[in-house]
Scaffold this motif. Sequence first.
Motif, mmCIF file in Angstrom:
data_model
loop_
_atom_site.group_PDB
_atom_site.id
_atom_site.type_symbol
_atom_site.label_atom_id
_atom_site.label_comp_id
_atom_site.label_asym_id
_atom_site.label_seq_id
_atom_site.Cartn_x
_atom_site.Cartn_y
_atom_site.Cartn_z
ATOM 1 N N THR A 20 0.821 -1.214 0.000
ATOM 2 C CA THR A 20 0.000 0.000 0.000
ATOM 3 C C THR A 20 0.847 1.253 0.000
ATOM 4 O OG1 THR A 20 -1.816 -1.003 1.249
ATOM 5 C CG2 THR A 20 -1.662 1.362 1.360
ATOM 6 N N THR A 21 0.385 2.260 -0.722
ATOM 7 C CA THR A 21 0.813 3.634 -0.481
ATOM 8 C C THR A 21 -0.424 4.432 -0.079
ATOM 9 O OG1 THR A 21 2.669 3.572 -2.019
ATOM 10 C CG2 THR A 21 1.758 5.734 -1.504
ATOM 11 N N GLY A 22 -0.296 5.176 1.022
ATOM 12 C CA GLY A 22 -1.393 6.009 1.483
ATOM 13 C C GLY A 22 -0.887 7.396 1.832
ATOM 14 N N ALA A 23 -1.789 8.378 1.842
ATOM 15 C CA ALA A 23 -1.348 9.751 2.109
ATOM 16 C C ALA A 23 -2.530 10.677 2.354
ATOM 17 C CB ALA A 23 -0.541 10.289 0.926
ATOM 18 N N GLN A 24 -2.218 11.806 2.987
ATOM 19 C CA GLN A 24 -3.138 12.930 2.920
ATOM 20 C C GLN A 24 -2.860 13.645 1.610
ATOM 21 O OE1 GLN A 24 -3.031 15.763 6.164
ATOM 22 N NE2 GLN A 24 -4.733 16.959 5.339
ATOM 23 N N ARG A 25 -3.923 14.070 0.916
ATOM 24 C CA ARG A 25 -3.772 14.721 -0.382
ATOM 25 C C ARG A 25 -3.659 16.239 -0.207
ATOM 26 N NH1 ARG A 25 -3.007 9.532 -1.819
ATOM 27 N NH2 ARG A 25 -4.945 8.335 -1.880
ATOM 28 N N GLU A 26 -2.961 16.840 -1.114
ATOM 29 C CA GLU A 26 -2.932 18.309 -1.142
ATOM 30 C C GLU A 26 -4.216 18.804 -1.780
ATOM 31 O OE1 GLU A 26 -2.677 21.600 -0.315
ATOM 32 O OE2 GLU A 26 -0.663 20.816 0.125
ATOM 33 N N HIS A 27 -5.018 19.549 -1.027
ATOM 34 C CA HIS A 27 -6.312 20.001 -1.545
ATOM 35 C C HIS A 27 -6.325 21.489 -1.895
ATOM 36 C CE1 HIS A 27 -6.460 20.871 2.778
ATOM 37 N NE2 HIS A 27 -7.349 21.812 2.499
ATOM 38 N N ARG A 28 -5.220 22.197 -1.659
ATOM 39 C CA ARG A 28 -5.149 23.623 -2.010
ATOM 40 C C ARG A 28 -4.615 23.724 -3.434
ATOM 41 N NH1 ARG A 28 -1.685 24.516 3.382
ATOM 42 N NH2 ARG A 28 -0.851 22.596 2.455
ATOM 43 N N VAL A 29 -5.457 24.206 -4.335
ATOM 44 C CA VAL A 29 -5.179 24.061 -5.760
ATOM 45 C C VAL A 29 -3.910 24.780 -6.200
ATOM 46 C CG1 VAL A 29 -6.619 26.030 -6.473
ATOM 47 C CG2 VAL A 29 -6.236 24.111 -8.049
ATOM 48 N N ASP A 30 -3.598 25.925 -5.624
ATOM 49 C CA ASP A 30 -2.391 26.637 -6.038
ATOM 50 C C ASP A 30 -1.138 25.846 -5.671
ATOM 51 O OD1 ASP A 30 -3.072 27.039 -3.356
ATOM 52 O OD2 ASP A 30 -2.092 29.002 -3.253
ATOM 53 N N ILE A 31 -1.122 25.265 -4.477
ATOM 54 C CA ILE A 31 0.021 24.443 -4.065
ATOM 55 C C ILE A 31 0.076 23.162 -4.899
ATOM 56 C CG2 ILE A 31 1.023 23.141 -2.143
ATOM 57 C CD1 ILE A 31 -0.218 25.162 -0.240
ATOM 58 N N LEU A 32 -1.083 22.580 -5.174
ATOM 59 C CA LEU A 32 -1.149 21.358 -5.966
ATOM 60 C C LEU A 32 -0.576 21.575 -7.364
ATOM 61 C CD1 LEU A 32 -2.234 18.418 -5.874
ATOM 62 C CD2 LEU A 32 -4.388 19.303 -6.797
ATOM 63 N N MET A 33 -0.934 22.690 -7.978
ATOM 64 C CA MET A 33 -0.427 22.995 -9.318
ATOM 65 C C MET A 33 1.086 23.189 -9.298
ATOM 66 S SD MET A 33 -3.427 25.556 -10.710
ATOM 67 C CE MET A 33 -2.588 25.837 -12.276
ATOM 68 N N GLU A 34 1.589 23.848 -8.275
ATOM 69 C CA GLU A 34 3.024 24.075 -8.178
ATOM 70 C C GLU A 34 3.764 22.751 -7.994
ATOM 71 O OE1 GLU A 34 6.636 25.752 -8.289
ATOM 72 O OE2 GLU A 34 4.717 26.721 -8.780
ATOM 73 N N GLN A 35 3.208 21.866 -7.184
ATOM 74 C CA GLN A 35 3.860 20.573 -6.971
ATOM 75 C C GLN A 35 3.849 19.729 -8.232
ATOM 76 O OE1 GLN A 35 2.983 20.169 -2.119
ATOM 77 N NE2 GLN A 35 2.132 18.657 -3.511
ATOM 78 N N ALA A 36 2.803 19.859 -9.039
ATOM 79 C CA ALA A 36 2.761 19.136 -10.311
ATOM 80 C C ALA A 36 3.849 19.640 -11.243
ATOM 81 C CB ALA A 36 1.387 19.296 -10.954
ATOM 82 N N LYS A 37 4.052 20.958 -11.294
ATOM 83 C CA LYS A 37 5.106 21.533 -12.134
ATOM 84 C C LYS A 37 6.481 21.048 -11.683
ATOM 85 C CE LYS A 37 2.588 25.822 -13.135
ATOM 86 N NZ LYS A 37 2.555 27.293 -12.899
ATOM 87 N N GLN A 38 6.682 20.973 -10.366
ATOM 88 C CA GLN A 38 7.969 20.497 -9.845
ATOM 89 C C GLN A 38 8.264 19.064 -10.274
ATOM 90 O OE1 GLN A 38 7.860 21.042 -5.602
ATOM 91 N NE2 GLN A 38 7.615 23.271 -5.736
#
Length: 467
Positions: free
Chosen positions: A392-410
Amino acid sequence: MSTRVLVQQLQSLPDGPVTVSGWVETVRDQKKVQFVILRDETGAVQLVNPATRPPAEPVDPSTGSRTAEPQDAAADPAERAKRDEALALTDTISTLTTGTFLTVTGQLKHDERVKLGGVEIKVASLDVAAAALPETPIAADSAMDKRMDWRFLDLRQRRNNLIFRVQTTLEHAMRTWWIERDYIEIHSPKLMSSASESNAELFALEYFGEQTAYLAQSPQFFKQMAQSAGFGKIFEIGDVYRADPSFTSRHATEFTSVDAEISWIDSHEDVARMQEELLSFAIGAVAAKHGAEIEELFGVAVSAPTVPFPRIPLAEARDIVAARGYDIPRTDGDLDPEGERQISAHVKETYGHEFVFITDYPHEIRAFYHMRDDETGLTKSYDLLYNGVEITTGAQREHRVDILMEQAKQKGLDPEHLQFYFDFFRYGVPPHGGFGMGLARVLMLMLGESSIREVTYLFRGPTRLAP
């Protein structure tokens, strides 16, 4: 036609007429009596038939040659007919081949001397539904690839049949646990317009000649969409696809994923607590229903794991593994398979537990949607190891869209391809998290098997698309 009775029901029935159906496992054709082991989907029973053989032809003792045809001992037509039926039945049983499917009607008799279940059936009539070829293409000791070629024959073994009874109980128990707690079951699409986790490991296919579709690697995005939809708590058990050219004992290109996602969490610890309670309940259900048979056929004692499961941060786990004398060769900081085995051995020795959560992973080796701790920069995530293997991999998800978009770019992802996903977070979404777990890995480790091929109904890998 008499009503068919399952083999597992025979012990509870009184002596008398019964009808059973199944396939021939073995035939012992002796001079005076014939024995057939017949197996159905629930067990095996011994059939017995007093053999009736043709009378010997008389021979002139002085010449050694045949004399006139023998007189029929049964001059009465009814007796002759009865004898002819017995001869035909004996001849039919003599020619039965292993794997032949048939229906038998006869007299059930309880006899404690019969090793196979303490019952046997004296055959009165026998109807062959479908005869099998005399030479079977595989044996119990055939190589795995050969057995996979003839999987439908391989699955006739009692041991393999049990695997999928265990799987059924395990899935039912998990569904029961979730449904009793008001979770919603979803069925997410397996055709997607973009990657669900990364641009790697994707199966692409032409979609009506105008665009490219991808087989879903995970229901991840749609699990999170359910949180935006206000579902609160959801689960899914469904197929996922990974274009991963791995030939290890624990990888497949198509497998069943067990997923859950919950809203209003404080951290990944809420997810871990849900998963350990789920697994304790489900494995306990397997132990209660199949424990004795698993121990008999697999030599494994299954019991419900105690909760809570041990938790060890990744950095500490690496130190423990190093202290045990193993130097992890990976440069990204994660555990390799041997590292997983070593930390699991430590947990077994220290805590007497088969499970361990490895927590606090660096964001560099986690998915872009994992939430990061503001203070440490580590992700609020975990891997769950079971008997030395990650399930298993489990996690809390990033739900703040601006931070989520930045992490996707990274992570090198193109935000344009993920706009539909980011939209889930633009109109309100609660803090949430979840996990994905490989069903076949759980079965493999629970039963002590060496490969997920053994516990997958029809395995799919880089070189296997059939049967």
